[in-house]
Design a protein around this motif. Structure first.
Motif, PDB file in Angstrom:
ATOM      1  N   SER A 267     -71.673 -26.322 -12.695  1.00  0.00           N
ATOM      2  CA  SER A 267     -71.949 -27.759 -12.758  1.00  0.00           C
ATOM      3  C   SER A 267     -71.122 -28.551 -11.745  1.00  0.00           C
ATOM      4  O   SER A 267     -71.406 -29.709 -11.474  1.00  0.00           O
ATOM      5  CB  SER A 267     -71.671 -28.284 -14.169  1.00  0.00           C
ATOM      6  OG  SER A 267     -70.302 -28.139 -14.458  1.00  0.00           O
ATOM      7  N   ALA A 268     -70.094 -27.931 -11.191  1.00  0.00           N
ATOM      8  CA  ALA A 268     -69.240 -28.641 -10.237  1.00  0.00           C
ATOM      9  C   ALA A 268     -68.628 -27.631  -9.277  1.00  0.00           C
ATOM     10  O   ALA A 268     -68.484 -26.457  -9.623  1.00  0.00           O
ATOM     11  CB  ALA A 268     -68.144 -29.410 -10.969  1.00  0.00           C
ATOM     12  N   PRO A 269     -68.229 -28.082  -8.092  1.00  0.00           N
ATOM     13  CA  PRO A 269     -67.726 -27.137  -7.096  1.00  0.00           C
ATOM     14  C   PRO A 269     -66.244 -26.815  -7.255  1.00  0.00           C
ATOM     15  O   PRO A 269     -65.531 -26.676  -6.276  1.00  0.00           O
ATOM     16  CB  PRO A 269     -67.994 -27.870  -5.776  1.00  0.00           C
ATOM     17  CG  PRO A 269     -67.845 -29.307  -6.128  1.00  0.00           C
ATOM     18  CD  PRO A 269     -68.325 -29.447  -7.539  1.00  0.00           C
ATOM     19  N   PHE A 270     -65.763 -26.757  -8.498  1.00  0.00           N
ATOM     20  CA  PHE A 270     -64.372 -26.318  -8.693  1.00  0.00           C
ATOM     21  C   PHE A 270     -64.287 -25.445  -9.932  1.00  0.00           C
ATOM     22  O   PHE A 270     -65.165 -25.468 -10.785  1.00  0.00           O
ATOM     23  CB  PHE A 270     -63.407 -27.511  -8.757  1.00  0.00           C
ATOM     24  CG  PHE A 270     -63.640 -28.465  -9.893  1.00  0.00           C
ATOM     25  CD1 PHE A 270     -63.029 -28.268 -11.129  1.00  0.00           C
ATOM     26  CD2 PHE A 270     -64.463 -29.576  -9.728  1.00  0.00           C
ATOM     27  CE1 PHE A 270     -63.236 -29.158 -12.176  1.00  0.00           C
ATOM     28  CE2 PHE A 270     -64.676 -30.471 -10.769  1.00  0.00           C
ATOM     29  CZ  PHE A 270     -64.061 -30.254 -11.994  1.00  0.00           C
ATOM     30  N   PHE A 271     -63.212 -24.656  -9.991  1.00  0.00           N
ATOM     31  CA  PHE A 271     -63.085 -23.676 -11.075  1.00  0.00           C
ATOM     32  C   PHE A 271     -61.608 -23.453 -11.388  1.00  0.00           C
ATOM     33  O   PHE A 271     -60.729 -23.981 -10.697  1.00  0.00           O
ATOM     34  CB  PHE A 271     -63.767 -22.356 -10.686  1.00  0.00           C
ATOM     35  CG  PHE A 271     -63.242 -21.749  -9.413  1.00  0.00           C
ATOM     36  CD1 PHE A 271     -62.139 -20.920  -9.429  1.00  0.00           C
ATOM     37  CD2 PHE A 271     -63.842 -22.040  -8.180  1.00  0.00           C
ATOM     38  CE1 PHE A 271     -61.642 -20.369  -8.254  1.00  0.00           C
ATOM     39  CE2 PHE A 271     -63.351 -21.496  -6.995  1.00  0.00           C
ATOM     40  CZ  PHE A 271     -62.255 -20.654  -7.040  1.00  0.00           C
ATOM     41  N   ILE A 272     -61.364 -22.686 -12.439  1.00  0.00           N
ATOM     42  CA  ILE A 272     -59.996 -22.409 -12.863  1.00  0.00           C
ATOM     43  C   ILE A 272     -59.519 -21.126 -12.199  1.00  0.00           C
ATOM     44  O   ILE A 272     -60.136 -20.078 -12.358  1.00  0.00           O
ATOM     45  CB  ILE A 272     -59.932 -22.258 -14.399  1.00  0.00           C
ATOM     46  CG1 ILE A 272     -60.560 -23.485 -15.072  1.00  0.00           C
ATOM     47  CG2 ILE A 272     -58.503 -22.027 -14.856  1.00  0.00           C
ATOM     48  CD1 ILE A 272     -60.625 -23.382 -16.591  1.00  0.00           C
ATOM     49  N   SER A 273     -58.442 -21.209 -11.443  1.00  0.00           N
ATOM     50  CA  SER A 273     -57.898 -20.025 -10.783  1.00  0.00           C
ATOM     51  C   SER A 273     -57.214 -19.122 -11.804  1.00  0.00           C
ATOM     52  O   SER A 273     -56.727 -19.593 -12.824  1.00  0.00           O
ATOM     53  CB  SER A 273     -56.882 -20.445  -9.718  1.00  0.00           C
ATOM     54  OG  SER A 273     -57.541 -21.057  -8.636  1.00  0.00           O
ATOM     55  N   PRO A 274     -57.181 -17.830 -11.510  1.00  0.00           N
ATOM     56  CA  PRO A 274     -56.596 -16.908 -12.481  1.00  0.00           C
ATOM     57  C   PRO A 274     -55.081 -17.066 -12.590  1.00  0.00           C
ATOM     58  O   PRO A 274     -54.405 -17.284 -11.587  1.00  0.00           O
ATOM     59  CB  PRO A 274     -56.952 -15.532 -11.927  1.00  0.00           C
ATOM     60  CG  PRO A 274     -57.144 -15.741 -10.464  1.00  0.00           C
ATOM     61  CD  PRO A 274     -57.674 -17.126 -10.310  1.00  0.00           C
ATOM     62  N   ALA A 275     -54.581 -16.942 -13.795  1.00  0.00           N
ATOM     63  CA  ALA A 275     -53.139 -17.047 -13.998  1.00  0.00           C
ATOM     64  C   ALA A 275     -52.684 -16.095 -15.080  1.00  0.00           C
ATOM     65  O   ALA A 275     -53.255 -16.045 -16.161  1.00  0.00           O
ATOM     66  CB  ALA A 275     -52.771 -18.469 -14.407  1.00  0.00           C
ATOM     67  N   ALA A 276     -51.645 -15.355 -14.747  1.00  0.00           N
ATOM     68  CA  ALA A 276     -51.014 -14.516 -15.747  1.00  0.00           C
ATOM     69  C   ALA A 276     -50.435 -15.410 -16.840  1.00  0.00           C
ATOM     70  O   ALA A 276     -50.055 -16.549 -16.583  1.00  0.00           O
ATOM     71  CB  ALA A 276     -49.910 -13.693 -15.100  1.00  0.00           C
ATOM     72  N   LYS A 277     -50.351 -14.913 -18.044  1.00  0.00           N
ATOM     73  CA  LYS A 277     -49.734 -15.631 -19.161  1.00  0.00           C
ATOM     74  C   LYS A 277     -50.328 -17.031 -19.316  1.00  0.00           C
ATOM     75  O   LYS A 277     -49.605 -18.006 -19.509  1.00  0.00           O
ATOM     76  CB  LYS A 277     -48.217 -15.730 -18.976  1.00  0.00           C
ATOM     77  CG  LYS A 277     -47.548 -14.368 -18.774  1.00  0.00           C
ATOM     78  CD  LYS A 277     -46.053 -14.520 -18.567  1.00  0.00           C
ATOM     79  CE  LYS A 277     -45.439 -13.229 -18.023  1.00  0.00           C
ATOM     80  NZ  LYS A 277     -44.079 -13.359 -17.575  1.00  0.00           N
ATOM     81  N   ALA A 278     -51.657 -17.140 -19.196  1.00  0.00           N
ATOM     82  CA  ALA A 278     -52.283 -18.469 -19.234  1.00  0.00           C
ATOM     83  C   ALA A 278     -52.434 -19.005 -20.648  1.00  0.00           C
ATOM     84  O   ALA A 278     -52.924 -20.113 -20.843  1.00  0.00           O
ATOM     85  CB  ALA A 278     -53.639 -18.422 -18.550  1.00  0.00           C
TER      86      ALA A 278
END
Ligand SMILES: Cc1cc2nc3c(=O)[nH]c(=O)nc-3n(C[C@H](O)[C@H](O)[C@H](O)COP(=O)(O)O)c2cc1C
Ligand SMILES: *[C@@H]1O[C@H](CO)[C@@H](O)[C@H](O)[C@H]1NC(C)=O
Ligand SMILES: *[C@@H]1O[C@H](CO)[C@@H](O)[C@H](O)[C@H]1NC(C)=O
Ligand SMILES: *[C@@H]1O[C@H](CO)[C@@H](O)[C@H](O)[C@H]1NC(C)=O
Ligand SMILES: *[C@@H]1O[C@H](CO)[C@@H](O)[C@H](O)[C@H]1NC(C)=O
Ligand SMILES: *[C@@H]1O[C@H](CO)[C@@H](O)[C@H](O)[C@H]1NC(C)=O
Ligand SMILES: *[C@@H]1O[C@H](CO)[C@@H](O)[C@H](O)[C@H]1NC(C)=O
Length: 402
Positions: free
Chosen positions: A145-156
């Motif tokens: 729906s939008a041109p951004f996303f959640i980047s991967p993160a350890a211990k998120a």
């Protein structure tokens, strides 16, 4: 008559004091402290400001810094080595000693600051009323729906909205899949560990859990120097990995039906190699400035690829992250041909409010992109081009491939 060194020292001190008066870069002065009636959030004060008072994306960091223990906050905040501590005298050296040096920024801070060197060129008297309906995009053929996303993160932590769960996420691959919203597309981030058999297990779990792609982090050849983290004795990831090479990429491709996106490409040479090896997408990132201090910022890497091998943006889908905090940051990357943009820390900080915080951040970023695109005279976000940008200030800094 003061000696040269006394003069130089006074200048440096003056510059240091000017710099000290400058608002902290992560949390620019938009009146939050005046509004809340507190000067600075005492770290570990334990108070969580109301979500309704969060007005801008950097406010999440202010809230997180006040709420978390210093040790916990530092885990998210850390960069490699010198991080944000740009020595004040670097600016003065050209005047005092006559050295021609470029003003060097450290990786973490540079990610945040370089976007500001790119200026926008708003066009006026254009019909932009349809712009809110043009935020959607595709990544590897999947609708977003939008041109951004959640980047991967350890211990998120509570990662229910995480689009690219990290292999070191607090929840297992299966738990994350169970928590994601129906229809939500997720990509699984992996590190290649010491045995191919354990990689195969990760691939199989990701496939079974419905992930649509593998994001292979390739920017951590060696354990990083992280002073802030070391101070709080955070355990770093296990770096007992197989040698990561393009040959290994070929081997991995044979082990899964999912497309594998290399994350952490930072040069035009490696972008070209990725294309040569058939990468369906590449992920430009310096790991949020956490691996190698003074590595190039994302905007500089994107310009390096654009200047030297513009065909890359047609041959593969280019994703990018690092330092993205504003709608204008997103638009600047999209204008250069980036398909979608990731955010790391902002999502982690917003997650202290759980799903409500993450949802608020997503809404705020969508609203900012729409407003900024409209004011820039862009009627369709998918069609923004470099013509929207003045890149002159950065051009002299961009690497030319021989
Ligand atoms: C606390 C933390 C943990 C991270 N863990 C991973 C990880 O496990 N794998 C990975 O590829 N990147 C990891 N990253 C890097 C992010 O995916 C992303 O590239 C970076 O945070 C983007 O920069 P930004 O935080 O300025 O948005 C991590 C970043 C942070 C802040
Ligand atoms: C710090 O993080 C740990 C592990 O996520 C958590 O158990 C603890 O409650 C946190 N403490 C504070 C003060 O934030
Ligand atoms: C966005 O959605 C509209 C309506 O479904 C569609 O026509 C358009 O092609 C989509 N844009 C992109 C870039 O996928
Ligand atoms: C993606 O959106 C397009 C319209 O833009 C639509 O035709 C297509 O069916 C959608 N794909 C999925 C998997 O929802
Ligand atoms: C991958 O599989 C293909 C087709 O089976 C094979 O030709 C190729 O040698 C394999 N490559 C690697 C690196 O395993
Ligand atoms: C990329 O593709 C677009 C659209 O097809 C085309 O106009 C452009 O010339 C291509 N650029 C390069 C560098 O190949
Ligand atoms: C916006 O541009 C994209 C890519 O060219 C196109 O697919 C889409 O239909 C456009 N949207 C509108 C509303 O014109």
């Amino acid at each position: 008559m003061p000696s040269f060194s006394t003069l130089a020292f006074s200048f440096a001190l003056l510059a240091y004091q000017c710099q000290a008066a400058r608002p902290f870069l992560n949390e620019p002065d938009t009146g939050i402290t005046t509004f809340l009636g507190t000067d600075t959030p005492a770290e570990a004060s334990g108070a969580l400001m109301p979500l309704d008072d969060i007005i801008a994306i950097p406010d999440f960091e202010f809230a997180a810094r006040a709420y978390m223990s210093s040790a916990n906050y530092s885990y998210y905040r850390t960069g490699a080595a010198g991080e944000f501590s740009m020595p004040a005298f670097t600016i003065l050296i050209p005047f005092i000693v006559g050295y021609k040096i470029l003003i060097g920024f450290q990786a973490y801070r540079s990610n945040l600051e370089t976007y500001n060197k790119v200026k926008l060129r708003p066009r006026v008297l254009r019909d932009i009323t349809g712009v809110p309906y043009t935020l959607n995009t595709t990544i590897l053929g999947y609708n977003f729906s939008a041109p951004f996303f959640i980047s991967p993160a350890a211990k998120a932590g509570k990662a229910n909205a995480v689009a690219e769960p990290s292999l070191f996420a607090t929840l297992s691959i299966n738990e994350i899949a169970a928590a994601k919203a129906a229809g939500q597309v997720t990509f699984q981030q992996i590190y290649v560990r010491s045995k191919l058999s354990s990689v195969q297990t990760d691939f199989d779990e990701a496939e079974a859990a419905g992930s649509k792609a593998i994001v292979w982090s390739v920017d951590n050849a060696w354990g990083p120097t992280r002073s802030r983290s070391a101070r709080w004795t955070h355990s770093e990831n296990d770096y007992d990995y197989l040698p990561s090479t393009w040959e290994l990429y070929e081997t991995l491709k044979n082990m899964t039906s999912l497309p594998i996106i290399p994350k952490g490409i930072q040069t035009v040479e490696d972008a070209l190699l990725a294309v040569e090896h058939g990468a369906p997408a590449i992920f430009i990132s310096n790991h949020g400035g956490r691996q190698l201090d003074t590595s190039q910022s994302t905007m500089e890497i994107i310009m390096e690829i654009y200047n030297n091998a513009p065909q890359v943006f047609n041959q593969t889908e280019v994703l990018a992250d690092c330092g993205v905090r504003y709608g204008t940051d997103v638009l600047k990357l999209l204008a250069m041909g980036v398909k979608a943009v990731g955010m790391g820390r902002p999502f982690m900080y917003s997650n202290i409010y759980g799903a409500d915080g993450v949802a608020r951040l997503i809404d705020m970023m969508k609203d900012e992109i729409i407003a900024d695109a409209g004011n820039l005279g862009i009627a369709n976000v998918s069609e923004i081009s470099p013509a929207a940008l003045n890149l002159n200030a950065l051009q002299p800094l961009i690497y030319t491939m021989s």
